[in-house]
Every structure is written in structure tokens, then in C-alpha cells.
Design a protein around this motif. Structure first.
Motif, PDB file in Angstrom:
ATOM      1  N   TRP A   1      37.513  24.882 -56.925  1.00 50.05           N
ATOM      2  CA  TRP A   1      38.339  24.669 -55.740  1.00 50.05           C
ATOM      3  C   TRP A   1      39.779  25.139 -56.000  1.00 50.05           C
ATOM      4  O   TRP A   1      40.359  24.866 -57.035  1.00 50.05           O
ATOM      5  CB  TRP A   1      38.355  23.189 -55.357  1.00 50.05           C
ATOM      6  CG  TRP A   1      37.000  22.573 -55.274  1.00 50.05           C
ATOM      7  CD1 TRP A   1      36.532  21.522 -55.996  1.00 50.05           C
ATOM      8  CD2 TRP A   1      35.917  22.983 -54.435  1.00 50.05           C
ATOM      9  NE1 TRP A   1      35.229  21.242 -55.666  1.00 50.05           N
ATOM     10  CE2 TRP A   1      34.827  22.129 -54.701  1.00 50.05           C
ATOM     11  CE3 TRP A   1      35.759  23.997 -53.483  1.00 50.05           C
ATOM     12  CZ2 TRP A   1      33.609  22.245 -54.061  1.00 50.05           C
ATOM     13  CZ3 TRP A   1      34.540  24.122 -52.849  1.00 50.05           C
ATOM     14  CH2 TRP A   1      33.484  23.257 -53.128  1.00 50.05           C
TER      15      TRP A   1
ATOM     16  N   SER B   1      42.098  24.217 -53.753  1.00 49.09           N
ATOM     17  CA  SER B   1      42.916  23.162 -53.164  1.00 49.09           C
ATOM     18  C   SER B   1      42.022  22.017 -52.710  1.00 49.09           C
ATOM     19  O   SER B   1      40.800  22.159 -52.628  1.00 49.09           O
ATOM     20  CB  SER B   1      43.698  23.711 -51.961  1.00 49.09           C
ATOM     21  OG  SER B   1      42.784  24.097 -50.934  1.00 49.09           O
ATOM     22  N   GLU B   2      42.646  20.871 -52.393  1.00 52.32           N
ATOM     23  CA  GLU B   2      41.901  19.730 -51.854  1.00 52.32           C
ATOM     24  C   GLU B   2      41.300  20.081 -50.499  1.00 52.32           C
ATOM     25  O   GLU B   2      40.217  19.611 -50.147  1.00 52.32           O
ATOM     26  CB  GLU B   2      42.833  18.519 -51.717  1.00 52.32           C
ATOM     27  CG  GLU B   2      43.113  17.799 -53.020  1.00 52.32           C
ATOM     28  CD  GLU B   2      41.855  17.203 -53.637  1.00 52.32           C
ATOM     29  OE1 GLU B   2      41.070  16.569 -52.910  1.00 52.32           O
ATOM     30  OE2 GLU B   2      41.660  17.397 -54.851  1.00 52.32           O
TER      31      GLU B   2
ATOM     32  N   LYS C   1      38.051  21.867 -51.073  1.00 57.65           N
ATOM     33  CA  LYS C   1      37.045  20.886 -51.481  1.00 57.65           C
ATOM     34  C   LYS C   1      36.531  20.113 -50.265  1.00 57.65           C
ATOM     35  O   LYS C   1      35.321  19.891 -50.116  1.00 57.65           O
ATOM     36  CB  LYS C   1      37.654  19.923 -52.495  1.00 57.65           C
ATOM     37  CG  LYS C   1      36.720  18.817 -52.962  1.00 57.65           C
ATOM     38  CD  LYS C   1      37.445  17.900 -53.930  1.00 57.65           C
ATOM     39  CE  LYS C   1      36.572  16.713 -54.317  1.00 57.65           C
ATOM     40  NZ  LYS C   1      37.288  15.777 -55.222  1.00 57.65           N
ATOM     41  N   GLU C   2      37.427  19.715 -49.396  1.00 61.23           N
ATOM     42  CA  GLU C   2      37.045  18.970 -48.194  1.00 61.23           C
ATOM     43  C   GLU C   2      36.204  19.834 -47.267  1.00 61.23           C
ATOM     44  O   GLU C   2      35.227  19.366 -46.680  1.00 61.23           O
ATOM     45  CB  GLU C   2      38.310  18.501 -47.469  1.00 61.23           C
ATOM     46  CG  GLU C   2      38.039  17.723 -46.198  1.00 61.23           C
ATOM     47  CD  GLU C   2      39.315  17.241 -45.539  1.00 61.23           C
ATOM     48  OE1 GLU C   2      39.379  17.242 -44.292  1.00 61.23           O
ATOM     49  OE2 GLU C   2      40.262  16.855 -46.269  1.00 61.23           O
TER      50      GLU C   2
ATOM     51  N   GLN D   1      38.241  10.312 -50.881  1.00 63.18           N
ATOM     52  CA  GLN D   1      38.572  11.262 -49.823  1.00 63.18           C
ATOM     53  C   GLN D   1      37.390  11.469 -48.878  1.00 63.18           C
ATOM     54  O   GLN D   1      37.561  11.579 -47.658  1.00 63.18           O
ATOM     55  CB  GLN D   1      39.008  12.604 -50.426  1.00 63.18           C
ATOM     56  CG  GLN D   1      39.345  13.690 -49.412  1.00 63.18           C
ATOM     57  CD  GLN D   1      40.447  13.274 -48.450  1.00 63.18           C
ATOM     58  OE1 GLN D   1      41.272  12.422 -48.748  1.00 63.18           O
ATOM     59  NE2 GLN D   1      40.444  13.865 -47.252  1.00 63.18           N
TER      60      GLN D   1
END
Length: 609
Positions: free
Chosen positions: A104, A106-107, A110-111, A246
Motif C-alpha cells: 500500500w 497510503s491508508e 488500503k481502504e 479502520q
């Protein structure tokens, strides 16, 4: 040869996990509870239950493809009315594992992948529901094939664009499975090459907003199969404890927002619904946005306000008998003819209710005077003149404790006890946990001998039962060591409180209420609280729910009882009991040799108490 003749079908007592049962086996062995029927509503629910409590079975039975096979009048009404249509989606460990260890950037990336994969998973699960609906509501084979082709064609147009052509549900499933695998391949290649761009995006439709493809599928199905507009579609998400904070926040956002006729039923272990925050500024509101349903609860005051301990015990026994009966029917052969109550007999410690056994010169009164405190002895002598009141206030509460303490203290060398025996004891030590019940039943059956005519099992000796139940108890405790991260600390924690309770039972004068619970408060360390929550999650501690302590999932402050399954290991009674402060328990210099007298707990902890 004898072992082979025990069954003519698959032995379902060897299968204690719902993952390994077919939809028909689950439906035919399912024992519905009040909590199960509560889930059929337009409200979002989060179902709490310890490991083995039946969460997966409940989530699967909510789905159309399982509920349609359940021979139950209420279930048939739900299916025929099309009022509730369930879709089962597992988020099992290997599924979630595919979300981790990816390159990933960035977050957000990933989301986005989590949402992509959950969209694929829900649509795959939805194909099972479609197939079940077609088979249930359209009996003519030709008509069913025609409608299936129409529906699949429109789903392909919505989900696949020009990437795939097909006209059956099975072909659509293959397509979804293939693009999920190709996505995994692509990510693996990306991780090796460390490139930041992909040559071709796979399954771009599923990059849409979470659940948008599923909602489109529901709309098309409702239209083509002529479902009522007020039908409620239930998305049953299992094993949410494997999702991270998350990911829980993402799901919470959909519980908070209006989802039309799509409602969420999310199953997880107690304390594993990590947060109530959403991706908006407004967190979830319990009671408004969703409800918790705790299926491990002590039934004592939850099922009915005026329910007694005896009523609660009867319900546990009825559930166990029904569970055994249904599994035995499917397994066939000698299992079908087995009467578990006759096989195990009555419980020496738990089934005593005779007033005639309590007279001033009886053996029971001699034991009471030998082991009980002065207050209890005086009350007992005073109440003996009113047998009914004596049994209610003294006899039924103290009998098992007296017998157990006397049996342990008079035990010689390697002599095997016989006190952990009987059907009631087996049921109590399972903590109303279906998986635990099945394992205990199977343990007893495997060690039972067949009669000469090979058609029944001979009664299992109390000493053999005790040996098996104590062994099961010890194995259950020792397996804690393998729990990820907290295993070693959790084992030490449970041994500490178990040995403390054992010390109180054998080295203190008895009363009608023994110590089997711990009390935690704001002074409890973060480490201990983490351990307690994990113990509740795996069913080795339970919130000690009562009229005075009604909170089913207490936070920071609360009372928790030791699981009944651990009682035989520590030579204790499987009872709720009174509580002691956790700090005092951890500071107490207990000894493993319970017959060795030492300072009284009360002497050491006068200030704490």
C-alpha cells in the motif's frame, strides 16, 4: 468392527465447527433461541458471542439458502412471505489475511482495496441467495431457467460490462472468483516489482462505493422475481473480530447512514467491536443506529424478569437435549437410539433436592458442621424445623459444596473422584456453549461401551465421567497458551484466579455463597483489562449478569465469573458465586497445595474488603 457399527451416517459429534457442515446439516441440527428470532427485524444488529457460542450457525441460518431448509413454522412463514432475505458473508481469517502485507502506498489505498474485496465477497454471497430464491419460488424447471438467464444477464451488465458473457448463476460465480484471484496475482506481482502503476485495472465496477454493486443486485432481483417492495435484505457479516479498527469504522459508517432496505447483522466476539466511531463526525448510537445482542448471556434475568435459577438450569438442559437429539438423528445408527440422560445418570453434586436427607443427626448436617462457618451452622440449625425453607435457603446451596470438599479432602493417593459426573454436570460445564457441548458429548460417547446386543450404550461410570470431564477442563485451560499475543499472560491470569478460588474453597469455612467471580474497577491495569476482554472473547470468563449487575458487556468496571468449564480443573463447583476484588486476588499468597493451611484471605485483606 464394533466401532464401525456404531453409526450408519456421518458422525456429527465429530464435527463441532459450522464451517464443516453442509447447509442441510446445519438446518437439520439447528436449535433456535429467542436471540435468533430477534434478529429478524429492520434494525442493524451486532451479535456478540464467545468462540464456539454459535455465531456462525446463527449468521448462516439467517441466510435464505439455509433458512429455506429449516423445518420450522416460523421460518417457513418468513421464507414464504419474502419479508426477510438473508445473505451470509464470512470475513474469515484467511480472507482478511489477503488484505494485509500488501504494497500500500497510503491508508486510502488500503481502504479502497478493502472495499473492493468486500464488494466482491458480498456479490459472491449474493449469488447463493439468488440461487436459493429461484429454487424456492419457481418450481417449474423451464421457467426457472428462463428467469435465471434474464436475471444473470442484467447482473452481468451491471457488474461485468463487456468483460464477460454468461447466462447462469454458476458462470457468474466463476467470473467473480476469477477476477478476485487475478487481483491477488496482480498485487503479488506489484509487490515484487514495487511498481506504482498497474497495466490494467481489474474488476473496476467493484471500485464503486461499498455495497453499491450489491444494492444494484438486490434491486434487479426484487424487480425480476417480483419481491414485495417492503422486503428487508439482511447482510450477515460473520467473524468481524478479524477486521481492524479502520475496517470497523467503515462498516460503522454504513450502520449510521440510511441503507434503504439493506440491514446489517454483524457477528463478532465480545469486546471485538473495536469502536463506535464512523467516517463522519457522528459516532454510532446504541439503541438508535443499532442494537447489541449478546448470545453468551446468563439467561437468569435476560429472558424473563421473574426467571429463577432453576428455570435457567432447565432451559440449559432442554437446549442440550435438543442439540444432542438432532445431531444423533442425523448421525443415525446407535447414536439415534442413545438417551444421554440414561447414559450419564444424575449429578452427585447438582441434582440433590431431598429434604429428608437433612436431619439433626444426618451425614449432611455433620459435614455442614465440619466445614461451614458459625453463622451458616446457626442458621441451618434454626431452619431445620421448616424443611422447605431450609432447603431453599441452605440445603440446595450448600449440599454440592460439602460433598465436593469432603470428596477432595478424603481422596487418597491416585484415587479417582466420581463427583464430576451426571448429565446436569456435563451441561453446566459446557457454559451453554454449543461447540463445547458437542465436544463433551463426543468425549463421553467415544469412551462408552456397547451393550451385548450392540444397540445401546451401557451407562458410563461416574469415575470415568469425572476423569474425562477433568481432562477436558485441563485441556481447555492449557490451550490458552497458544492464543496469539496474550496466551502466556492469559494462562497465568486464569491460573492465579482459579487457584485463589480453590484456596478459598478448601482453606476457608464454607457459607452458602462461595467465591467464583472477580471484580474489576478503575484501578485495573490496562494489561489486565486486555487479558480479561480476551478471556471473555474465548469464553473462559463471563460477565456475571444479575439484577444488581445488569450490564452484559461492562467496560473497565464489572464482575466476571470463571467459566464453568474450568471448575473441574480447579476442583470447584460450576457456580456463579460471590466476587473478590482482582487486586486482592493477585496479591494473595496462595498455595497450590490446598490441604495446607495458611493465613485466611480475610486476615490478609481486611482493608481491601
Amino acid at each position: 468392527m464394533v466401532e464401525f457399527e456404531r453409526t450408519v451416517g456421518r458422525n456429527l459429534f465429530e464435527v463441532d465447527n459450522a464451517r464443516n457442515l453442509s447447509p442441510r446439516e446445519i438446518a437439520e441440527t439447528f436449535v433456535p433461541t429467542k436471540s435468533f428470532w430477534r434478529l429478524f427485524s429492520e434494525k442493524h444488529h451486532i451479535v456478540y458471542g464467545a468462540r464456539g457460542s454459535g455465531k456462525t450457525v446463527i449468521m448462516k441460518m439467517l441466510s435464505h439458502d439455509h433458512l429455506s431448509k429449516f423445518k420450522n413454522r416460523e421460518a417457513e412463514n418468513i421464507i414464504n412471505s419474502k419479508k426477510y432475505v438473508g445473505i451470509y458473508v464470512p470475513t474469515k481469517l484467511e480472507w482478511v489475511g489477503g488484505l494485509k502485507n500488501k504494497p500500500w502506498q497510503s491508508e486510502k489505498e488500503k481502504e479502497e482495496f478493502f472495499q473492493w474485496r468486500l464488494n466482491i465477497a458480498t456479490c459472491l454471497a449474493f449469488t447463493n441467495t439468488i440461487k436459493s430464491c429461484l429454487e424456492t419460488y419457481i418450481k417449474d424447471d423451464g421457467e426457472r431457467a428462463r428467469i435465471e438467464k434474464t436475471l444473470v444477464t442484467q447482473l452481468i451488465d451491471s457488474w461485468c460490462k463487456d468483460e464477460f458473457k454468461g447466462d447462469t448463476i454458476q458462470s457468474l460465480r466463476y467470473y467473480l472468483e476469477d477476477i478476485e484471484y487475478k487481483k491477488q496475482q496482480q498485487l503479488a506481482a506489484l509487490q515484487v516489482s514495487q511498481k506504482t502503476e498497474q497495466e490494467k485495472r481489474i474488476g473496476t465496477v467493484f471500485e464503486m462505493e461499498l455495497f453499491a454493486p450489491l444494492k444494484r443486485g438486490i434491486m434487479l432481483t426484487t424487480r425480476i422475481l417480483n419481491f414485495p417492495e417492503d422486503s428487508t435484505w439482511m447482510l450477515c457479516v460473520d467473524e468481524a473480530e478479524f477486521l481492524d479498527i479502520q475496517q470497523h469504522r467503515i462498516l460503522n459508517s454504513y450502520l449510521r447512514a440510511y441503507s434503504g432496505k439493506l440491514v446489517f447483522k454483524i457477528a463478532t466476539m465480545p469486546y471485538f467491536h473495536h469502536i463506535t466511531e464512523t467516517n463522519t463526525s457522528v459516532p454510532l448510537s446504541v439503541g438508535h443506529d443499532f442494537e447489541y445482542i449478546y448470545i453468551d448471556k446468563d439467561h437468569v434475568q435476560i429472558e424473563a424478569d421473574n426467571m429463577t435459577t432453576e428455570d435457567d438450569e432447565n432451559r440449559r438442559i432442554e437446549f442440550a437435549i435438543e442439540l444432542f437429539k438432532k445431531r444423533a438423528q442425523i448421525s443415525g445408527g446407535i447414536y439415534k437410539e442413545t438417551n444421554l440422560v440414561e447414559l450419564l445418570g444424575h449429578s452427585i453434586l447438582l441434582d440433590h433436592k431431598r429434604e429428608s436427607d437433612w436431619s439433626p443427626d444426618s451425614e449432611n448436617m455433620k459435614l455442614l458442621k465440619k466445614y461451614c462457618d458459625e453463622t451458616t451452622i446457626k442458621r441451618a440449625e434454626k431452619l431445620l424445623i421448616t424443611p422447605e425453607r431450609f432447603m431453599n435457603e441452605i440445603g440446595r446451596k450448600i449440599y454440592g459444596a460439602l460433598l465436593l470438599r469432603n470428596a477432595v479432602e478424603t481422596q487418597r493417593g491416585a484415587e479417582i473422584l466420581d463427583v464430576y459426573s451426571g448429565f446436569t454436570m456435563a451441561v453446566r460445564c459446557a457454559d451453554s456453549n454449543p461447540r463445547r457441548l458437542i465436544r463433551i458429548f463426543n468425549r463421553f460417547i467415544l469412551h462408552s461401551k456397547l451393550s451385548k446386543n450392540m444397540k445401546t450404550f451401557l451407562p458410563l461410570e461416574p469415575k470415568k465421567q469425572t476423569n474425562l470431564l477433568k481432562g477436558f477442563s485441563t485441556i481447555t485451560l492449557n490451550r490458552v497458551h497458544s492464543e496469539p499475543v496474550v496466551g502466556s499472560d492469559l494462562l497465568t491470569f486464569l491460573e492465579t484466579i482459579g487457584n485463589f478460588m480453590k484456596n478459598c474453597f478448601y482453606n476457608e469455612p464454607l457459607s452458602t455463597d462461595q467465591t467464583y467471580s472477580i471484580k474489576v474497577d478503575k484501578n485495573t491495569s490496562e494489561k489486565d483489562w486486555k487479558i480479561i476482554k480476551h478471556a471473555v472473547g474465548i469464553g473462559l470468563l463471563y460477565p456475571n449478569v444479575s439484577v444488581n449487575n445488569p450490564d452484559q458487556i461492562p467496560e473497565i468496571e464489572g464482575i466476571f465469573r470463571l467459566a464453568y468449564v474450568l471448575a473441574p480443573h480447579f476442583d470447584l463447583l460450576p457456580r456463579r458465586g460471590k466476587c473478590r476484588n482482582l487486586t486482592a486476588i493477585k496479591n494473595f499468597p496462595y498455595t497450590l497445595k490446598t490441604k495446607v493451611k495458611q493465613k485466611s484471605f480475610f486476615e490478609i485483606n481486611e482493608k481491601t474488603l
